[in-house]
Design a protein around this motif. Structure first.
Motif, PDB file in Angstrom:
ATOM      1  N   VAL A 143      14.820 -51.414  -0.197  1.00  0.00           N
ATOM      2  CA  VAL A 143      14.215 -51.011  -1.469  1.00  0.00           C
ATOM      3  C   VAL A 143      14.865 -51.787  -2.611  1.00  0.00           C
ATOM      4  O   VAL A 143      14.185 -52.281  -3.520  1.00  0.00           O
ATOM      5  CB  VAL A 143      14.372 -49.487  -1.684  1.00  0.00           C
ATOM      6  N   GLU A 144      16.194 -51.907  -2.551  1.00  0.00           N
ATOM      7  CA  GLU A 144      16.920 -52.580  -3.636  1.00  0.00           C
ATOM      8  C   GLU A 144      16.495 -54.048  -3.777  1.00  0.00           C
ATOM      9  O   GLU A 144      16.312 -54.538  -4.895  1.00  0.00           O
ATOM     10  CB  GLU A 144      18.429 -52.472  -3.398  1.00  0.00           C
ATOM     11  N   MET A 145      16.325 -54.744  -2.662  1.00  0.00           N
ATOM     12  CA  MET A 145      15.920 -56.150  -2.734  1.00  0.00           C
ATOM     13  C   MET A 145      14.456 -56.291  -3.147  1.00  0.00           C
ATOM     14  O   MET A 145      14.088 -57.237  -3.851  1.00  0.00           O
ATOM     15  CB  MET A 145      16.166 -56.854  -1.398  1.00  0.00           C
ATOM     16  N   GLY A 181      19.179 -45.451 -14.363  1.00  0.00           N
ATOM     17  CA  GLY A 181      18.854 -46.070 -13.077  1.00  0.00           C
ATOM     18  C   GLY A 181      19.937 -47.030 -12.620  1.00  0.00           C
ATOM     19  O   GLY A 181      20.320 -47.033 -11.441  1.00  0.00           O
ATOM     20  N   ILE A 182      20.463 -47.828 -13.534  1.00  0.00           N
ATOM     21  CA  ILE A 182      21.562 -48.739 -13.199  1.00  0.00           C
ATOM     22  C   ILE A 182      22.788 -47.943 -12.782  1.00  0.00           C
ATOM     23  O   ILE A 182      23.465 -48.277 -11.809  1.00  0.00           O
ATOM     24  CB  ILE A 182      21.876 -49.694 -14.372  1.00  0.00           C
ATOM     25  N   ALA A 183      23.076 -46.862 -13.496  1.00  0.00           N
ATOM     26  CA  ALA A 183      24.217 -46.023 -13.161  1.00  0.00           C
ATOM     27  C   ALA A 183      24.066 -45.423 -11.748  1.00  0.00           C
ATOM     28  O   ALA A 183      25.051 -45.366 -10.996  1.00  0.00           O
ATOM     29  CB  ALA A 183      24.394 -44.912 -14.191  1.00  0.00           C
ATOM     30  N   LEU A 184      22.872 -45.016 -11.396  1.00  0.00           N
ATOM     31  CA  LEU A 184      22.641 -44.480 -10.056  1.00  0.00           C
ATOM     32  C   LEU A 184      22.882 -45.541  -8.983  1.00  0.00           C
ATOM     33  O   LEU A 184      23.348 -45.218  -7.886  1.00  0.00           O
ATOM     34  CB  LEU A 184      21.217 -43.929  -9.937  1.00  0.00           C
ATOM     35  N   MET A 185      22.578 -46.786  -9.308  1.00  0.00           N
ATOM     36  CA  MET A 185      22.848 -47.863  -8.354  1.00  0.00           C
ATOM     37  C   MET A 185      24.349 -48.129  -8.228  1.00  0.00           C
ATOM     38  O   MET A 185      24.842 -48.439  -7.155  1.00  0.00           O
ATOM     39  CB  MET A 185      22.122 -49.143  -8.772  1.00  0.00           C
ATOM     40  N   LEU A 186      25.065 -48.015  -9.334  1.00  0.00           N
ATOM     41  CA  LEU A 186      26.497 -48.300  -9.329  1.00  0.00           C
ATOM     42  C   LEU A 186      27.335 -47.158  -8.759  1.00  0.00           C
ATOM     43  O   LEU A 186      28.437 -47.401  -8.230  1.00  0.00           O
ATOM     44  CB  LEU A 186      26.976 -48.622 -10.753  1.00  0.00           C
ATOM     45  N   PHE A 232      22.717 -56.932 -15.510  1.00  0.00           N
ATOM     46  CA  PHE A 232      23.468 -55.766 -15.024  1.00  0.00           C
ATOM     47  C   PHE A 232      22.741 -55.106 -13.856  1.00  0.00           C
ATOM     48  O   PHE A 232      23.355 -54.737 -12.859  1.00  0.00           O
ATOM     49  CB  PHE A 232      23.705 -54.764 -16.157  1.00  0.00           C
ATOM     50  N   ALA A 233      21.427 -54.958 -13.992  1.00  0.00           N
ATOM     51  CA  ALA A 233      20.647 -54.372 -12.904  1.00  0.00           C
ATOM     52  C   ALA A 233      20.685 -55.278 -11.675  1.00  0.00           C
ATOM     53  O   ALA A 233      20.895 -54.797 -10.555  1.00  0.00           O
ATOM     54  CB  ALA A 233      19.206 -54.137 -13.353  1.00  0.00           C
ATOM     55  N   ALA A 234      20.502 -56.572 -11.874  1.00  0.00           N
ATOM     56  CA  ALA A 234      20.517 -57.507 -10.746  1.00  0.00           C
ATOM     57  C   ALA A 234      21.874 -57.507 -10.062  1.00  0.00           C
ATOM     58  O   ALA A 234      21.956 -57.518  -8.821  1.00  0.00           O
ATOM     59  CB  ALA A 234      20.159 -58.913 -11.227  1.00  0.00           C
ATOM     60  N   SER A 235      22.943 -57.467 -10.838  1.00  0.00           N
ATOM     61  CA  SER A 235      24.292 -57.423 -10.258  1.00  0.00           C
ATOM     62  C   SER A 235      24.490 -56.159  -9.437  1.00  0.00           C
ATOM     63  O   SER A 235      25.042 -56.205  -8.328  1.00  0.00           O
ATOM     64  CB  SER A 235      25.349 -57.493 -11.360  1.00  0.00           C
ATOM     65  N   ALA A 236      24.034 -55.030  -9.973  1.00  0.00           N
ATOM     66  CA  ALA A 236      24.165 -53.769  -9.241  1.00  0.00           C
ATOM     67  C   ALA A 236      23.346 -53.813  -7.953  1.00  0.00           C
ATOM     68  O   ALA A 236      23.825 -53.409  -6.882  1.00  0.00           O
ATOM     69  CB  ALA A 236      23.717 -52.599 -10.116  1.00  0.00           C
ATOM     70  N   LEU A 237      22.133 -54.309  -8.042  1.00  0.00           N
ATOM     71  CA  LEU A 237      21.283 -54.397  -6.856  1.00  0.00           C
ATOM     72  C   LEU A 237      21.893 -55.308  -5.797  1.00  0.00           C
ATOM     73  O   LEU A 237      21.909 -54.972  -4.604  1.00  0.00           O
ATOM     74  CB  LEU A 237      19.887 -54.892  -7.254  1.00  0.00           C
ATOM     75  N   LEU A 238      22.403 -56.443  -6.219  1.00  0.00           N
ATOM     76  CA  LEU A 238      23.026 -57.369  -5.260  1.00  0.00           C
ATOM     77  C   LEU A 238      24.308 -56.783  -4.673  1.00  0.00           C
ATOM     78  O   LEU A 238      24.566 -56.926  -3.471  1.00  0.00           O
ATOM     79  CB  LEU A 238      23.303 -58.710  -5.933  1.00  0.00           C
ATOM     80  N   ALA A 239      25.105 -56.112  -5.499  1.00  0.00           N
ATOM     81  CA  ALA A 239      26.345 -55.507  -5.001  1.00  0.00           C
ATOM     82  C   ALA A 239      26.047 -54.440  -3.963  1.00  0.00           C
ATOM     83  O   ALA A 239      26.727 -54.348  -2.937  1.00  0.00           O
ATOM     84  CB  ALA A 239      27.149 -54.923  -6.161  1.00  0.00           C
ATOM     85  N   VAL A 240      25.020 -53.645  -4.210  1.00  0.00           N
ATOM     86  CA  VAL A 240      24.624 -52.617  -3.244  1.00  0.00           C
ATOM     87  C   VAL A 240      24.215 -53.272  -1.927  1.00  0.00           C
ATOM     88  O   VAL A 240      24.609 -52.830  -0.844  1.00  0.00           O
ATOM     89  CB  VAL A 240      23.482 -51.742  -3.823  1.00  0.00           C
ATOM     90  N   GLU A 241      23.442 -54.317  -2.031  1.00  0.00           N
ATOM     91  CA  GLU A 241      22.967 -54.999  -0.811  1.00  0.00           C
ATOM     92  C   GLU A 241      24.116 -55.662  -0.054  1.00  0.00           C
ATOM     93  O   GLU A 241      24.246 -55.515   1.153  1.00  0.00           O
ATOM     94  CB  GLU A 241      21.904 -56.046  -1.198  1.00  0.00           C
ATOM     95  N   ILE A 242      24.959 -56.381  -0.776  1.00  0.00           N
ATOM     96  CA  ILE A 242      26.056 -57.127  -0.135  1.00  0.00           C
ATOM     97  C   ILE A 242      27.060 -56.200   0.531  1.00  0.00           C
ATOM     98  O   ILE A 242      27.550 -56.477   1.619  1.00  0.00           O
ATOM     99  CB  ILE A 242      26.748 -58.047  -1.167  1.00  0.00           C
ATOM    100  N   THR A 243      27.360 -55.092  -0.130  1.00  0.00           N
ATOM    101  CA  THR A 243      28.367 -54.174   0.417  1.00  0.00           C
ATOM    102  C   THR A 243      27.789 -53.202   1.436  1.00  0.00           C
ATOM    103  O   THR A 243      28.543 -52.483   2.093  1.00  0.00           O
ATOM    104  CB  THR A 243      29.035 -53.356  -0.708  1.00  0.00           C
ATOM    105  N   GLY A 244      26.489 -53.163   1.559  1.00  0.00           N
ATOM    106  CA  GLY A 244      25.872 -52.217   2.477  1.00  0.00           C
ATOM    107  C   GLY A 244      25.939 -50.786   1.967  1.00  0.00           C
ATOM    108  O   GLY A 244      25.833 -49.846   2.752  1.00  0.00           O
ATOM    109  N   ALA A 245      26.113 -50.613   0.665  1.00  0.00           N
ATOM    110  CA  ALA A 245      26.260 -49.279   0.083  1.00  0.00           C
ATOM    111  C   ALA A 245      24.922 -48.618  -0.231  1.00  0.00           C
ATOM    112  O   ALA A 245      24.890 -47.538  -0.799  1.00  0.00           O
ATOM    113  CB  ALA A 245      27.102 -49.365  -1.200  1.00  0.00           C
ATOM    114  N   GLY A 246      23.829 -49.276   0.138  1.00  0.00           N
ATOM    115  CA  GLY A 246      22.521 -48.720  -0.167  1.00  0.00           C
ATOM    116  C   GLY A 246      22.308 -47.368   0.484  1.00  0.00           C
ATOM    117  O   GLY A 246      22.653 -47.156   1.641  1.00  0.00           O
ATOM    118  N   ASN A 247      21.758 -46.454  -0.283  1.00  0.00           N
ATOM    119  CA  ASN A 247      21.421 -45.123   0.219  1.00  0.00           C
ATOM    120  C   ASN A 247      20.281 -44.583  -0.640  1.00  0.00           C
ATOM    121  O   ASN A 247      19.708 -45.315  -1.446  1.00  0.00           O
ATOM    122  CB  ASN A 247      22.651 -44.202   0.215  1.00  0.00           C
ATOM    123  N   ALA A 248      19.965 -43.322  -0.469  1.00  0.00           N
ATOM    124  CA  ALA A 248      18.869 -42.728  -1.237  1.00  0.00           C
ATOM    125  C   ALA A 248      19.131 -42.803  -2.742  1.00  0.00           C
ATOM    126  O   ALA A 248      18.216 -43.047  -3.526  1.00  0.00           O
ATOM    127  CB  ALA A 248      18.646 -41.283  -0.805  1.00  0.00           C
TER     128      ALA A 248
END
Length: 130
Positions: A3-5, A120-125, A66-82
């Protein structure tokens, strides 16, 4: 694709759309000769719609990194969740609504939508910092 990507890809497309729409309307206002020139000639101030779309575009470009950085960080670290998926969708939805509301010229709602996009950015971070 996560979803993040997907949201990041759609955010990139949306940014390009904003640039294109504002440029097209400015060309209609100032003429094709102006758009093809070095743009050093004096032109009248932008119409209210062109001005609002240019400011909405600038606002998007200020927050997109900021949003792109958060999205990429979530993807790279595998921290993606609901939570990160919801944050991504909230961010993009709020940005789309912000653009439309800004174009129409609704001031208070525009500010609320900006705040929602930041949420939304905060929820990603959040999962990255927890």
């Amino acid at each position: 694709m996560s979803v993040e990507m997907t949201v990041l890809s759609l955010g990139c497309i949306f940014g390009i759309v904003q640039v294109f729409v504002a440029a097209q309307l400015q060309t209609r206002q100032n003429g094709l000769a102006w758009s093809l020139s070095s743009r050093e000639a004096a032109v009248p101030p932008p119409t209210p719609l062109v001005g609002r779309l240019k400011r909405a575009q600038a606002n998007f470009l200020e927050t997109f990194p900021f949003a792109a950085s958060a999205l990429l960080a979530v993807e790279i670290t595998g921290a993606g969740n609901a939570t990160t998926a919801i944050g991504a969708i909230v961010w993009l939805s709020a940005r789309l609504a912000f653009w439309l509301v800004y174009a129409i010229g609704i001031p208070v709602l525009r500010s609320i939508l900006f705040a929602v996009s930041i949420l939304g950015i905060a929820l990603m971070l959040w999962p990255l910092l927890a």
